[in-house]
Design a protein around this motif. Sequence first.
Motif, PDB file in Angstrom:
ATOM      1  N   ALA A 169      20.166  16.056  55.036  1.00 21.84           N
ATOM      2  CA  ALA A 169      21.235  15.799  56.071  1.00 21.84           C
ATOM      3  C   ALA A 169      22.719  15.770  55.232  1.00 21.84           C
ATOM      4  CB  ALA A 169      20.897  14.454  56.618  1.00 21.84           C
ATOM      5  N   GLY A 170      22.752  15.747  53.743  1.00 21.19           N
ATOM      6  CA  GLY A 170      23.753  16.143  53.024  1.00 21.19           C
ATOM      7  C   GLY A 170      24.700  14.742  52.771  1.00 21.19           C
ATOM      8  N   GLN A 171      23.707  13.626  53.076  1.00 23.93           N
ATOM      9  CA  GLN A 171      24.304  12.451  52.965  1.00 23.93           C
ATOM     10  C   GLN A 171      24.064  11.687  51.333  1.00 23.93           C
ATOM     11  OE1 GLN A 171      22.954   9.993  56.038  1.00 23.93           O
ATOM     12  NE2 GLN A 171      23.594  11.395  57.420  1.00 23.93           N
ATOM     13  N   PRO A 172      24.947  10.839  50.729  1.00 23.94           N
ATOM     14  CA  PRO A 172      24.486  10.188  49.578  1.00 23.94           C
ATOM     15  C   PRO A 172      23.802   9.095  49.940  1.00 23.94           C
ATOM     16  CG  PRO A 172      26.964   9.732  50.311  1.00 23.94           C
ATOM     17  CD  PRO A 172      26.306  10.939  51.288  1.00 23.94           C
ATOM     18  N   PRO A 173      22.367   8.965  49.474  1.00 29.58           N
ATOM     19  CA  PRO A 173      21.800   7.705  49.546  1.00 29.58           C
ATOM     20  C   PRO A 173      22.115   6.493  49.375  1.00 29.58           C
ATOM     21  CG  PRO A 173      20.397   9.552  48.668  1.00 29.58           C
ATOM     22  CD  PRO A 173      22.046   9.840  48.423  1.00 29.58           C
ATOM     23  N   LEU A 174      21.722   5.573  50.356  1.00 23.31           N
ATOM     24  CA  LEU A 174      22.519   3.915  50.077  1.00 23.31           C
ATOM     25  C   LEU A 174      21.225   3.263  50.301  1.00 23.31           C
ATOM     26  CD1 LEU A 174      24.615   1.842  49.364  1.00 23.31           C
ATOM     27  CD2 LEU A 174      25.179   2.100  51.928  1.00 23.31           C
ATOM     28  N   VAL A 175      20.712   2.710  49.275  1.00 20.65           N
ATOM     29  CA  VAL A 175      19.434   1.801  49.470  1.00 20.65           C
ATOM     30  C   VAL A 175      19.848   0.413  49.097  1.00 20.65           C
ATOM     31  CG1 VAL A 175      17.013   1.575  48.678  1.00 20.65           C
ATOM     32  CG2 VAL A 175      17.865   3.799  49.203  1.00 20.65           C
ATOM     33  N   LEU A 176      19.117  -0.461  49.622  1.00 19.74           N
ATOM     34  CA  LEU A 176      19.371  -1.936  49.287  1.00 19.74           C
ATOM     35  C   LEU A 176      17.841  -2.369  49.003  1.00 19.74           C
ATOM     36  CD1 LEU A 176      20.719  -4.855  49.057  1.00 19.74           C
ATOM     37  CD2 LEU A 176      19.753  -5.019  51.364  1.00 19.74           C
ATOM     38  N   ALA A 177      17.792  -2.824  47.324  1.00 19.13           N
ATOM     39  CA  ALA A 177      16.541  -3.290  46.899  1.00 19.13           C
ATOM     40  C   ALA A 177      16.665  -4.825  46.683  1.00 19.13           C
ATOM     41  CB  ALA A 177      16.401  -2.398  45.623  1.00 19.13           C
ATOM     42  N   LEU A 178      15.267  -5.630  47.140  1.00 19.43           N
ATOM     43  CA  LEU A 178      15.314  -6.901  47.213  1.00 19.43           C
ATOM     44  C   LEU A 178      14.268  -7.197  46.239  1.00 19.43           C
ATOM     45  CD1 LEU A 178      16.095  -7.626  50.767  1.00 19.43           C
ATOM     46  CD2 LEU A 178      17.861  -7.755  49.163  1.00 19.43           C
ATOM     47  N   ASP A 179      14.775  -8.151  45.141  1.00 21.03           N
ATOM     48  CA  ASP A 179      13.561  -8.487  44.279  1.00 21.03           C
ATOM     49  C   ASP A 179      13.345  -9.884  44.421  1.00 21.03           C
ATOM     50  OD1 ASP A 179      11.874  -8.247  42.140  1.00 21.03           O
ATOM     51  OD2 ASP A 179      13.334  -8.736  40.456  1.00 21.03           O
ATOM     52  N   GLY A 180      12.169 -10.149  44.867  1.00 25.35           N
ATOM     53  CA  GLY A 180      11.932 -11.728  44.966  1.00 25.35           C
ATOM     54  C   GLY A 180      12.455 -12.620  46.203  1.00 25.35           C
ATOM     55  N   VAL A 181      12.951 -11.736  47.151  1.00 26.14           N
ATOM     56  CA  VAL A 181      13.300 -12.336  48.409  1.00 26.14           C
ATOM     57  C   VAL A 181      12.031 -12.859  49.451  1.00 26.14           C
ATOM     58  CG1 VAL A 181      14.826 -12.220  50.460  1.00 26.14           C
ATOM     59  CG2 VAL A 181      15.625 -11.256  48.324  1.00 26.14           C
ATOM     60  N   THR A 182      11.960 -14.155  49.448  1.00 29.07           N
ATOM     61  CA  THR A 182      10.537 -14.362  50.171  1.00 29.07           C
ATOM     62  C   THR A 182      10.599 -15.028  51.270  1.00 29.07           C
ATOM     63  OG1 THR A 182      10.394 -16.404  48.532  1.00 29.07           O
ATOM     64  CG2 THR A 182       9.192 -14.461  48.124  1.00 29.07           C
ATOM     65  N   ASP A 183      12.182 -15.439  51.664  1.00 28.52           N
ATOM     66  CA  ASP A 183      12.515 -16.370  52.903  1.00 28.52           C
ATOM     67  C   ASP A 183      12.682 -15.452  54.023  1.00 28.52           C
ATOM     68  OD1 ASP A 183      13.570 -18.918  53.952  1.00 28.52           O
ATOM     69  OD2 ASP A 183      15.146 -17.396  54.599  1.00 28.52           O
ATOM     70  N   PRO A 184      12.167 -15.402  55.064  1.00 24.94           N
ATOM     71  CA  PRO A 184      12.150 -14.439  56.315  1.00 24.94           C
ATOM     72  C   PRO A 184      13.532 -14.375  56.828  1.00 24.94           C
ATOM     73  CG  PRO A 184      10.884 -16.439  56.774  1.00 24.94           C
ATOM     74  CD  PRO A 184      10.949 -16.537  55.434  1.00 24.94           C
ATOM     75  N   HIS A 185      14.294 -15.723  57.038  1.00 29.04           N
ATOM     76  CA  HIS A 185      15.454 -15.764  57.436  1.00 29.04           C
ATOM     77  C   HIS A 185      16.548 -14.930  56.609  1.00 29.04           C
ATOM     78  CE1 HIS A 185      13.915 -19.585  59.141  1.00 29.04           C
ATOM     79  NE2 HIS A 185      14.659 -19.068  60.388  1.00 29.04           N
TER      80      HIS A 185
END
Length: 324
Positions: A169-185
């Motif tokens: 689609a010609g868009q620069p990817p933007l990804v959020l990576a979460l390491d160790g986030v265990t709280d559902p809220h």
Amino acid sequence: GVQTCALPIWQGGQDVQHGAPKQIAAVGIVSRGGAGTGHPGMMGALRAKSSPRGGANATPRPSPAGPLRGPESLPMSTQNLYGFHAVTVRLKIAPESVLEIHLDTTRRDARMRHFAERARESGIAVVDSDGPRLDKLAGNSRHQGVVARVKPMKPRHSLDELLEDVEAAGQPPLVLALDGVTDPHNLGACLRVADGAGAHAVLAPVDHAVGLNATVAKVASGAAESVPYLMVTNLSRSLNEMKERGIRIIGTSDDAERTLYDIDLSGPVALVLGAEGKGMRQLTRSTCDELVSIPMAGAVESLNVSVAAGVCLYEALRQRRARG
């Protein structure tokens, strides 16, 4: 009777079981059907005890879609979504998956009238229900008078497929990576801010993260339906695969020399955040191309992970819009 429904995690193209069955107090998604028959509403895991079917309190009302099907004629593998936000998002992104909507007959305010009109215009069966029946369908009383019976949505992407679609689609990817986030809220809030900032996906490891469950869906206010949540076996390996695609891996750390505002986030980037207090694991940290900090001008030393995610993602969005 009450059954335990174990739903699978979507993991790199295969389903794996994760977590132990448990009763969820705040139910945002209630799954029906025998154990192992359902699929997640989005990539993640949900284990919940389904509520018993309601009694004969609901009075079906005809809709443009034709006569309302009774519960006995509905597919066995269904889910119940509740609340205006969650149901509205499902109507927006996948109206064909909505089987029927139960509405509280005692609510006659403008918001409910507008919602009911939109549902009927979509050709979806609308059922007048009372409070006790809605409580049973939702599993609690926090449904706002709206409960939808829906077909589970199949996982839409693996990480590779998602990145290929974004790049095509010609868009620069933007990804959020979460390491160790265990709280559902926290996860729910991260999904919500990721949707708002236009992130293409949220990434997390299977063994050190919470899956999609009822609390996550409620807090995300519909974003659990719209933002792909990818749980991977090895987070560091997935980050390295993104690096091979030209995506910069930017981690956050309180002790980083440069701040978030000192680097270019307008290109392809994955922002990596760890759990509050613990931060990223060492292997994840060493995988990052660069570490940055969020400036703190007050007395507190750190931010909640969902707040930090919002700061980082919206700075990336700001830079991208400024670049044009």
